[in-house]
Design an enzyme around this catalytic site. Structure first.
Site, PDB file in Angstrom:
ATOM      1  N   HIS A 182       4.224   9.504   8.657  1.00 59.79           N
ATOM      2  CA  HIS A 182       4.389   8.649   7.479  1.00 59.79           C
ATOM      3  C   HIS A 182       3.563   7.371   7.616  1.00 59.79           C
ATOM      4  O   HIS A 182       3.699   6.651   8.603  1.00 59.79           O
ATOM      5  CB  HIS A 182       5.876   8.308   7.372  1.00 59.79           C
ATOM      6  N   HIS A 232       0.929   0.117   0.646  1.00 59.97           N
ATOM      7  CA  HIS A 232       2.176   0.613   0.065  1.00 59.97           C
ATOM      8  C   HIS A 232       2.641  -0.248  -1.101  1.00 59.97           C
ATOM      9  O   HIS A 232       2.885   0.243  -2.198  1.00 59.97           O
ATOM     10  CB  HIS A 232       3.262   0.679   1.143  1.00 59.97           C
TER      11      HIS A 232
HETATM   12  O1  G3P Z   1       5.217  10.224   0.404  1.00 61.88           O
HETATM   13  C1  G3P Z   1       6.534  10.122   0.786  1.00 61.88           C
HETATM   14  C2  G3P Z   1       6.972   8.714   1.049  1.00 61.88           C
HETATM   15  O2  G3P Z   1       5.913   7.960   1.558  1.00 61.88           O
HETATM   16  C3  G3P Z   1       7.506   8.077  -0.175  1.00 61.88           C
HETATM   17  O3  G3P Z   1       8.070   6.822   0.041  1.00 61.88           O
HETATM   18  O4  G3P Z   1       7.985   4.379  -0.262  1.00 61.88           O
HETATM   19  O5  G3P Z   1       7.305   5.383   1.888  1.00 61.88           O
HETATM   20  O6  G3P Z   1       5.854   5.628  -0.096  1.00 61.88           O
HETATM   21  P1  G3P Z   1       7.262   5.513   0.407  1.00 61.88           P
HETATM   22 MG    MG Z   2       4.304   6.892   0.732  1.00 62.48          MG
END
Ligand code: G3P
Ligand code: MG
Length: 250
Positions: A12, A54
């Protein structure tokens, strides 16, 4: 079902929380932990350059201030996107999608590009990011998986680059979610892991759709989902989950 070409484990924002999110340093750290697939968040600068960030604003993860989409890439490129995390990463730049594409392609890594539009720029972001991805990965065997919480961004991505695979991100199963997957010609749903269960995986697989989840950081959750036949696990815990062939290992 068609073969699914992406690794089960997806790091992630590059390497979760161990390195500054959405930087090349994070990707390198995730790769050092054995990861071969990565998720990142992509939006547009004021002059239309796709880059990794983000939040809509710069404060949390860079030395900048205000709305990122109001700053040209020349200004964004001079920001420090690592010092907020820890001293050892001070000076780490914000990466362009182009730089991350080059890194992933050179190393044979898979990429899940989350289209993360600045509010109000959903269509433009979907269109520009998808067109850039199609150009950057042209001729590559493994295309990036484009995902978004925003159906309007995915629709624009589909129009700009219909051949690139798309996935709808779902935090809840809102009314009409299943129809949205079909309307957008998605290949997968990526849900909050807390709403993924056997019935949902069965329903998705029966429709020839893959089932992925975010953000799985606990061993019990990973084991539950792996046992159900999940197709992808997005995790921050790159130091605890080893993406080896044996599956879930803490
Ligand atoms: O792509 C999945 C995840 O990254 C979604 O949540 O807020 O971390 O972008 P976020
Ligand atoms: Mg994400």
């Amino acid at each position: 079902m068609q073969p699914w070409p992406y690794p089960l484990w997806i790091a992630h924002r590059g390497a979760g929380k161990l390195a500054p999110e959405n930087t090349l340093a994070a990707f390198r750290l995730g790769a050092a932990h054995g990861y071969r697939a990565f998720e990142c968040d992509v939006k547009l600068s004021a002059d239309g350059v796709p880059f990794l960030l983000h939040d809509a604003t710069l404060e949390r993860t860079s030395s900048g201030t205000g709305t990122a989409a109001l700053v040209d890439w020349s200004g964004l490129s001079r920001l420090d996107a690592g010092g907020w995390h820890s001293r050892g990463y001070a000076g780490e730049p914000l990466p362009t999608l182009e730089a991350i594409a080059a890194y992933c392609i050179r190393n044979g890594y898979a990429l899940n590009i989350e289209i993360k539009p600045t509010p109000g720029a959903e269509g433009e972001t979907g269109r520009v990011v998808a067109a850039a991805a199609a150009r950057l990965w042209a001729g590559q065997a493994l295309p990036p998986l484009l995902s978004s919480f925003r159906p309007d961004a995915l629709q624009a991505a589909r129009e700009a680059a219909p051949a690139l695979p798309r996935a709808l991100l779902l935090d809840t199963l809102r009314d009409g979610w299943f129809d949205e997957l079909h309307t957008l010609h998605c290949v997968a749903a990526v849900t909050n892991h807390q709403i993924m269960d056997a019935a949902l995986i069965t329903r998705l697989h029966a429709a020839e759709l893959r089932a992925l989840v975010y953000t799985v950081n606990e061993t019990a959750d990973a084991e539950r989902l792996a046992a159900l036949g999940i197709d992808g696990l997005i995790t921050d815990a790159v130091d605890r989950f080893s993406p080896g062939p044996s599956g879930v290992r803490a």
